[in-house]
Design an enzyme around this catalytic site. Structure first.
Site, short mmCIF file in Angstrom:
data_model
loop_
_atom_site.label_atom_id
_atom_site.label_comp_id
_atom_site.label_asym_id
_atom_site.label_seq_id
_atom_site.Cartn_x
_atom_site.Cartn_y
_atom_site.Cartn_z
N ASP A 34 0.90 -1.39 -0.28
CA ASP A 34 -0.06 -0.31 -0.14
C ASP A 34 1.14 1.31 0.07
O ASP A 34 0.56 2.05 -0.24
CB ASP A 34 -1.27 0.09 1.16
N ALA A 35 1.97 1.25 0.91
CA ALA A 35 3.02 2.81 0.85
C ALA A 35 3.31 2.89 -0.55
O ALA A 35 3.59 3.68 -0.35
CB ALA A 35 4.00 2.01 1.53
N GLU A 36 3.30 2.03 -1.53
CA GLU A 36 4.57 2.52 -2.50
C GLU A 36 2.79 2.89 -3.39
O GLU A 36 3.49 3.74 -3.82
CB GLU A 36 4.72 1.50 -3.46
N TYR A 37 1.63 2.65 -3.22
CA TYR A 37 0.90 3.30 -3.79
C TYR A 37 0.86 4.45 -3.38
O TYR A 37 0.49 5.73 -4.28
CB TYR A 37 -0.38 2.15 -4.00
N ASP A 38 0.81 4.12 -2.11
CA ASP A 38 0.26 6.58 -1.20
C ASP A 38 1.75 6.68 -1.69
O ASP A 38 0.95 8.34 -2.34
CB ASP A 38 -0.03 6.13 0.00
N SER A 83 -35.61 -5.99 -15.43
CA SER A 83 -35.87 -7.78 -13.88
C SER A 83 -36.41 -8.15 -14.63
O SER A 83 -37.07 -8.95 -15.78
CB SER A 83 -36.95 -6.93 -13.29
N LEU A 84 -36.16 -9.47 -13.92
CA LEU A 84 -36.07 -10.84 -14.63
C LEU A 84 -37.37 -11.46 -13.35
O LEU A 84 -37.66 -11.27 -12.62
CB LEU A 84 -35.45 -12.07 -14.20
N GLU A 113 -25.15 -17.74 -13.10
CA GLU A 113 -24.47 -16.35 -12.35
C GLU A 113 -25.00 -16.04 -10.72
O GLU A 113 -26.17 -16.13 -10.89
CB GLU A 113 -24.29 -15.00 -12.85
N LYS A 115 -26.92 -13.93 -8.58
CA LYS A 115 -27.38 -12.78 -8.15
C LYS A 115 -27.09 -12.77 -6.78
O LYS A 115 -27.52 -12.36 -6.03
CB LYS A 115 -29.12 -13.45 -8.33
N ASP A 117 -27.53 -9.33 -4.48
CA ASP A 117 -28.13 -8.12 -3.56
C ASP A 117 -27.41 -7.38 -3.59
O ASP A 117 -27.21 -6.64 -2.63
CB ASP A 117 -28.59 -9.23 -2.89
N ARG A 136 -30.90 2.10 -11.88
CA ARG A 136 -31.29 1.12 -12.88
C ARG A 136 -33.41 1.64 -12.62
O ARG A 136 -33.69 2.00 -13.69
CB ARG A 136 -32.72 -0.03 -12.60
N TYR A 222 -22.57 -7.46 -15.38
CA TYR A 222 -22.63 -8.89 -16.20
C TYR A 222 -23.90 -8.56 -16.89
O TYR A 222 -24.60 -9.54 -17.66
CB TYR A 222 -24.10 -9.74 -14.94
N LYS A 310 -34.82 -17.99 -6.79
CA LYS A 310 -34.78 -16.46 -5.62
C LYS A 310 -34.48 -18.20 -4.59
O LYS A 310 -35.13 -19.68 -4.90
CB LYS A 310 -35.67 -16.46 -5.41
N CYS A 404 -64.64 3.06 10.95
CA CYS A 404 -62.98 3.11 10.65
C CYS A 404 -61.70 3.23 11.70
O CYS A 404 -62.23 4.82 12.41
CB CYS A 404 -63.07 3.80 9.57
N CYS A 407 -61.47 7.45 10.45
CA CYS A 407 -62.48 8.65 10.80
C CYS A 407 -63.61 7.93 11.98
O CYS A 407 -64.97 8.74 12.16
CB CYS A 407 -63.13 8.85 10.19
N CYS A 422 -63.39 1.37 4.55
CA CYS A 422 -64.36 2.23 4.95
C CYS A 422 -64.69 3.03 4.21
O CYS A 422 -63.79 3.43 2.98
CB CYS A 422 -63.05 2.66 5.63
N CYS A 427 -62.56 10.31 4.73
CA CYS A 427 -61.73 9.65 5.55
C CYS A 427 -60.49 9.91 5.22
O CYS A 427 -59.78 9.93 4.39
CB CYS A 427 -61.89 8.09 5.39
S1 IVH Z 1 -29.15 -10.18 -15.64
C1 IVH Z 1 -33.00 -8.09 -18.52
N1 IVH Z 1 -27.56 -10.73 -13.80
O1 IVH Z 1 -31.33 -8.82 -10.37
C2 IVH Z 1 -31.85 -9.00 -17.68
N2 IVH Z 1 -29.40 -9.10 -12.76
O2 IVH Z 1 -34.41 -9.21 -11.52
C3 IVH Z 1 -31.56 -8.77 -16.58
N3 IVH Z 1 -29.06 -9.51 -10.93
O3 IVH Z 1 -32.15 -6.10 -11.85
C4 IVH Z 1 -30.43 -8.85 -14.97
N4 IVH Z 1 -26.93 -10.28 -10.51
O4 IVH Z 1 -30.45 -6.10 -10.28
C5 IVH Z 1 -28.14 -9.92 -14.05
N5 IVH Z 1 -25.69 -11.59 -12.17
C6 IVH Z 1 -26.53 -10.87 -12.55
C7 IVH Z 1 -27.42 -10.01 -11.29
C8 IVH Z 1 -28.35 -9.72 -11.58
C9 IVH Z 1 -28.10 -9.51 -9.67
C10 IVH Z 1 -30.35 -8.48 -10.23
C11 IVH Z 1 -30.75 -7.34 -11.11
C12 IVH Z 1 -31.54 -7.06 -11.51
C13 IVH Z 1 -32.38 -8.38 -11.56
C14 IVH Z 1 -33.26 -9.42 -12.11
#
Ligand code: IVH
Length: 667
Positions: A34-38, A83-84, A113, A115, A117, A136, A222, A310, A404, A407, A422, A427
Site C-alpha cells: 500500500d505504501a508504494e501506491y500511496d 428485471s427478471l 451467475e 444473483k 443482492d 435502474r 454482468y 430465488k 374505521c 375516521c 371504510c 376519510c
Molecule cells: S441480469 C434482463 N444478472 O437482479 C436481464 N441480474 O430481476 C437483467 N441481479 O435488476 C438482469 N445479479 O439488479 C442479472 N448476475 C446477474 C444479477 C442480476 C443481480 C439483479 C439485477 C436485476 C435483478 C433481476
C-alpha cells in the site's frame, strides 16, 4: 519541471496507479505494498497541483470530486433495464428450460451467475472514458449517480480499445464494509442499515460523493446495454470481453448444457452462500447464445431467455404482541402484526403482514401467540402460522372493529370481498394514502414529496386533495420541519415540472380502481386526452385491447362522480397537462412494410445513424434486433457489412441496401 516533462510523468504515474488499482480492486491481487501506491499517488497529486491544466477526469486522483449535488438528474435508458421473472423450485427451472427449448430450434447452453443482492446500475463509456453512471430506476428512467459511482474503485475510469459501450451490473456492499458501517453508525447513534442492499442503495443516493466514497462499495458487471459496435454472439463471450476491458466480473459464473447441471449449481450455492463475502439472493440463469435470446424475446416485463432462481425465504420464530390496523388508499383495512423484534435473512423484523381478517381466523392466530414469520426477498415479511404447541392459555382472539380506526365511520364488507372497507370518501387516512400514491414514482413522480412530507403537509392542513399540491406556496413549505430554502425550491420545481407529465401518469396517479400503470398507459395512448376518456362510453373503453369489463366499468363510474369532474377541472385550471405525449397508436402503422417484422441493421449508413434508423423502423411497427437468425425478416446492410450480411445470405433472409431503406422511410 518543464510542462512537457510533467505531462509525460503524469501520464506514466496515472498508468501505473491505474494498474495497481486494477490489481487491488478488480483482481483482488495487489502487486505492490500500500505504501508504494500511496507514495506514487502523492507524487501525482503534487504534479497535478503544479500543473492544474494537466488534470484529466480519468486521473486516479479524481475519483472523489466536485461539490455536493442539489438533486440527481433523470436519465432515460436507451435500452430498457428490465428485471427478471422468478423461479422458486427445480420444477420452475425445468419449466423455464422447456419453454426456452420450445421457443428455439437448436440446443441451448445456459450461463449461471450468482444473483448479487445490490443495486442494478448502468455505466456509459464513450471512447474508452467513463462518462455517465445511472441507477435502474423504473427500468426506463433512472438517476444520474455518476459522481457516486466514480468513487467505487473497481469501476475503471477508462477502459481498453477506446470502446463506446454501456455496461450493466450490480453495485453492492461487501459484508465487511456493511458490518463496519453499522458499527460506526451505532457508535454515533444513527439508525443502522437493515441489510447490505439498503446500505448500498442509501450510499449511492447521497448527494455528496464523499459519503459514497467512504462506504467501500464494490461492483460486478454482468451485461451490456447500448453497444453499437458489438459483434459478439454469446453472453459468455460478453462476460469474457467485459473482463478483458478491465471490468470486475463475478468469477463464479459457469456454462452448462443441461438444466440438471443448472439445478446442481443452484443447490451448490444454496449451501455455499454463507461463505461468500457478499450477499446473494439467488442464481440468474441466462440462455448463452444471443441469437437464441433474440428469438425468445421478451414478455411485457422480462426476458424469456433468462430467469432468477430465488433462494427460499428464511423463517424465524417470535411473539405476536399486537395487531395494528391501517386504512389504505381504497379504504381497505389491513391488519399488521406487531412483533418482538427478530432477525430474518439479515433484516430485523418488527412488523409483518397478516393480510386480512379471514386469514387470521383461518390460521387461528391469536394475540400473544408464538408465530413463524418469513421473509422472501424484497417482499415484506408475513406471518406464516401460529405455533399452537406453545400456547399457555393467555392468548387472546382478535376481532376486527366495526368502525374505521381513522375516521370512525362504519366499516363494510363489499360483495365477494374478504376485505373490510371504510367507504367514507373523506376519510383522512384514505386521502393521505391517495396523495402518497399520486406523487409516487410510477404516478406523477414528484421528487422530494415522499411519504414523510405528505404526512406533514396533511397534518398541517396544507393539502387535503390532489389539487392542493399544485397550490402550495413557498411560505407554507418554509414553515415545515427540516425544510430549508433549497429543499423548498427543489420541491416547488419538482411540482411545477410534474405538470407537464404525460396523461398516463396522471391517470395512474388518480388511483382509479383496477387501473394500474400499464392500463393507464394503454388508455392514454388510445384516448389521447382526459376529455376524450371522460366522455367515453363503456363500450368504447371495452373495445380497447387489454382493457376488460371490470376496468371499463370502473372508469365510467369514476368519471360519473361530480367530485371527480370538479377535481379534473381544478387540475386543468392549475396547469396540469391533460394530454398524452407518448407515441400515438396510429403512428405505429399496422400496414407499414415493417409492421410485425424483425429487422437487423448492419454496416455503416451514409445518411442516417443506426439509432435514427432503428427509431424510424420501430415507429413503423418493426422490431430491431442485434443478430441475424431464421426469424429475421429483413437485414439492412450498409457499407462494409460483415458477418451479419453473410449469415443473412446463407439463411436466405431478404437483404436491403441503404437506398431501399431511405425509399421506404421516405427520407
Ligand atoms: S441480469 C434482463 N444478472 O437482479 C436481464 N441480474 O430481476 C437483467 N441481479 O435488476 C438482469 N445479479 O439488479 C442479472 N448476475 C446477474 C444479477 C442480476 C443481480 C439483479 C439485477 C436485476 C435483478 C433481476
Amino acid at each position: 519541471m518543464e510542462k512537457q516533462q510533467a505531462r509525460e510523468k503524469i501520464a506514466e504515474l496515472a498508468e501505473v496507479l491505474n494498474q495497481y488499482n486494477y490489481e487491488y480492486h478488480v483482481l483482488d491481487n495487489p502487486s505492490v505494498p500500500d505504501a508504494e501506491y500511496d507514495e506514487k499517488m502523492q507524487e501525482l497529486r503534487n504534479l497535478e497541483e503544479a500543473f492544474p491544466d494537466l488534470v484529466t477526469s480519468e486521473s486516479p486522483t479524481q475519483r472523489v470530486g466536485g461539490e455536493p449535488l442539489d438533486a440527481f438528474q433523470k436519465i432515460q435508458h436507451k435500452v430498457p433495464m428490465l428485471s427478471l421473472g422468478n423461479a422458486f423450485s427445480a420444477d420452475d427451472l425445468r419449466d423455464f428450460a422447456r419453454r426456452a427449448r420450445q421457443g428455439t430450434d437448436d440446443d441451448i447452453t445456459y450461463v449461471c451467475e450468482l444473483k448479487i443482492d445490490g443495486l442494478a446500475v448502468s455505466l456509459m463509456y464513450e471512447d474508452g472514458k467513463f462518462v455517465q453512471g445511472a441507477t435502474r430506476g423504473d427500468g426506463t428512467t433512472g438517476e444520474d449517480i455518476t459522481s457516486n459511482l466514480r468513487t467505487i474503485r473497481s469501476i475503471p475510469l477508462s477502459i481498453k480499445d477506446n470502446e463506446t459501450i454501456e455496461v450493466r451490473g450490480e453495485a453492492f456492499m461487501p459484508h465487511q464494509s456493511f458490518l463496519k458501517l453499522n458499527e460506526e453508525r451505532e457508535k454515533h447513534e444513527a439508525e443502522p442499515f437493515a441489510n447490505p442492499r439498503n446500505a448500498a442503495a442509501g450510499s449511492l443516493r447521497q448527494l455528496d460523493p464523499k459519503i459514497a466514497a467512504s462506504r467501500n462499495l464494490d461492483i460486478f458487471l454482468y451485461g451490456v446495454g447500448e453497444w453499437e459496435s458489438g459483434q459478439l454472439t454469446s453472453h459468455s463471450e460478453r462476460l469474457e470481453y467485459l473482463q478483458e476491458l478491465g471490468f470486475k466480473t463475478n468469477p463464479e459464473w459457469r456454462k452448462y448444457e443441461t438444466i440438471d447441471e443448472v439445478i446442481e449449481y443452484v443447490e451448490y450455492w444454496e449451501n455455499e452462500r454463507p461463505n461468500l463475502s457478499y450477499e446473494i439472493d439467488g442464481i440468474v440463469i441466462k440462455v448463452d447464445n444471443l441469437e437464441q435470446q433474440d428469438e425468445l424475446g421478451f414478455t411485457a416485463k422480462s426476458p424469456r431467455w433468462a430467469i432468477a432462481y430465488k433462494f427460499p425465504a428464511e423463517e424465524a420464530i417470535t411473539t405476536l404482541r399486537g395487531i395494528e390496523l391501517s386504512v389504505g388508499r381504497t379504504g381497505v383495512i389491513t391488519p399488521t402484526a406487531v412483533l418482538d423484534s427478530v432477525k430474518v435473512a439479515g433484516t430485523t423484523v418488527k412488523r409483518a403482514s397478516l393480510h386480512n381478517e379471514d386469514l387470521i381466523r383461518e390460521k387461528d392466530i391469536r394475540l400473544g401467540d408464538t408465530v413463524v414469520i418469513k421473509k422472501a426477498g424484497d417482499i415484506i415479511p408475513e406471518v406464516v402460522r401460529a405455533v399452537k404447541d406453545k400456547r399457555t392459555g393467555d392468548e387472546k382472539e382478535f376481532f376486527m372493529p366495526d368502525e374505521c380506526p381513522d375516521c370512525g365511520s362504519e366499516l363494510v364488507r363489499l360483495e365477494e370481498e374478504v376485505a373490510l372497507r371504510c367507504i367514507n370518501p373523506s376519510c383522512p387516512a384514505q386521502l393521505k394514502e391517495g396523495l402518497i400514491h399520486f406523487v409516487s414514482r410510477d404516478a406523477m413522480n414528484i421528487d422530494g414529496l415522499g411519504e414523510k412530507v405528505i404526512i406533514q403537509l396533511f397534518r398541517e392542513k396544507l393539502i387535503h386533495t390532489i389539487a392542493d399540491i399544485y397550490r402550495l406556496q413557498r411560505d407554507d413549505l418554509l414553515n415545515l420541519e427540516r425544510m430549508g430554502d433549497k429543499s423548498v425550491s427543489n420541491l416547488l420545481g419538482a411540482i411545477e415540472n410534474s405538470k407537464a407529465n404525460s396523461l398516463e401518469r396522471l391517470l395512474f396517479g388518480l388511483g382509479i380502481r383496477f387501473i394500474g400503470s400499464k392500463a393507464a398507459r394503454t388508455l392514454a395512448a388510445n384516448f389521447e386526452t382526459m376529455k376524450n376518456l371522460q366522455q367515453a362510453a363503456f363500450d368504447d373503453i371495452l373495445a380497447i385491447d387489454e382493457i376488460g369489463e371490470k376496468m371499463a366499468d370502473s372508469i365510467v363510474r369514476y368519471f360519473e362522480e361530480a367530485e371527480v369532474k370538479e377535481l379534473i377541472d381544478e387540475l386543468t385550471a392549475l396547469g396540469v397537462n391533460m394530454e398524452y405525449n407518448g407515441p400515438k397508436t396510429e403512428d405505429i402503422a399496422v400496414d407499414s412494410v415493417f409492421s410485425g417484422k424483425t429487422v437487423v441493421l448492419t454496416g455503416k449508413m451514409e445518411s442516417f445513424t443506426r439509432k435514427e434508423a432503428k427509431e424510424a423502423i420501430e415507429q413503423q411497427g418493426g422490431t430491431v434486433t442485434g443478430s441475424v437468425s431464421k426469424k429475421t425478416d429483413i437485414v439492412i446492410a450498409g457499407e462494409d457489412a460483415g458477418s451479419k450480411l453473410e449469415k443473412a445470405q446463407k439463411l436466405g433472409v431478404t437483404v436491403w441496401n441503404e437506398e431501399q431503406l431511405s425509399e421506404v422511410l421516405d427520407w
